[in-house]
Design a protein around this motif. Sequence first.
Motif, PDB file in Angstrom:
ATOM      1  N   ARG A 156       0.864  -1.199  -0.124  1.00 48.25           N
ATOM      2  CA  ARG A 156       0.068   0.219  -0.084  1.00 48.25           C
ATOM      3  C   ARG A 156       0.629   1.258   0.157  1.00 48.25           C
ATOM      4  NH1 ARG A 156      -2.674  -3.774  -0.821  1.00 48.25           N
ATOM      5  NH2 ARG A 156      -4.962  -4.218  -0.473  1.00 48.25           N
ATOM      6  N   MET A 214      -4.174  -2.290  -8.694  1.00 51.28           N
ATOM      7  CA  MET A 214      -5.515  -2.077  -8.713  1.00 51.28           C
ATOM      8  C   MET A 214      -6.229  -2.269 -10.009  1.00 51.28           C
ATOM      9  SD  MET A 214      -6.296   1.918  -7.278  1.00 51.28           S
ATOM     10  CE  MET A 214      -5.972   2.168  -5.415  1.00 51.28           C
ATOM     11  N   LEU A 256     -12.705  -3.972  -7.530  1.00 52.34           N
ATOM     12  CA  LEU A 256     -12.576  -3.022  -6.540  1.00 52.34           C
ATOM     13  C   LEU A 256     -13.877  -2.500  -6.093  1.00 52.34           C
ATOM     14  CD1 LEU A 256      -9.680  -1.045  -8.364  1.00 52.34           C
ATOM     15  CD2 LEU A 256      -9.481  -2.826  -6.409  1.00 52.34           C
ATOM     16  N   ASN A 274     -10.375  -3.527  -1.887  1.00 54.47           N
ATOM     17  CA  ASN A 274     -10.417  -4.863  -2.798  1.00 54.47           C
ATOM     18  C   ASN A 274     -11.766  -5.424  -2.556  1.00 54.47           C
ATOM     19  OD1 ASN A 274      -7.659  -4.417  -3.663  1.00 54.47           O
ATOM     20  ND2 ASN A 274      -6.797  -5.858  -2.388  1.00 54.47           N
ATOM     21  N   SER A 298      -7.183  -0.411  -0.339  1.00 56.30           N
ATOM     22  CA  SER A 298      -6.135  -0.370  -1.708  1.00 56.30           C
ATOM     23  C   SER A 298      -5.741   1.014  -1.844  1.00 56.30           C
ATOM     24  CB  SER A 298      -6.974  -0.763  -3.009  1.00 56.30           C
ATOM     25  OG  SER A 298      -6.111  -1.084  -3.851  1.00 56.30           O
TER      26      SER A 298
END
Length: 155
Positions: free
Chosen positions: A43, A95, A100, A142, A149
């Motif tokens: 992250r 990503m 997402l 996520n 995320s």
Amino acid sequence: MAFRITGLSPEPFQSLFGLPEQDLESLGMKRYIVGSNPGFPDRIEMEDAQLGRSVLLLNHVCQPANTPYRASHAIFIRKWATQAYDAVDQVPQSMQIRLLSLRAFTDAGMMLDAEVAEGIAIEPVIAQMFSNPEVSYIHVHNAKQGCYSGRIDRA
């Protein structure tokens, strides 16, 4: 509409990697040696850690606002991640390859909107959310594992 995605600052996490397993456990953290890629999205630099690398799994307060939407969730931090991801109009690979959940918030931390989208298709969702002038920022999680995320702001 231009958007900026940012990773977390590395400073709060740097000293954690030197801790023994017992200390990490007492803090509710767990160390992993990456055995699959993708699977351990960092992250800070917003990339999946490479095989054999050390990562920490820990709880992170991603929504500190004093509202009903105050939230924390699990994140991975990669050892030696030193530069926070910061890019305009670019969705990081970590990503792009995931399903997402995007959550739009006001300045005060109240959720106004939420959508689920494949990572490769979030740009129109971001534009649609930011078309509402009350939306200040977007949190991305996520969808399957629920892990935080990243954050998206207007650029």
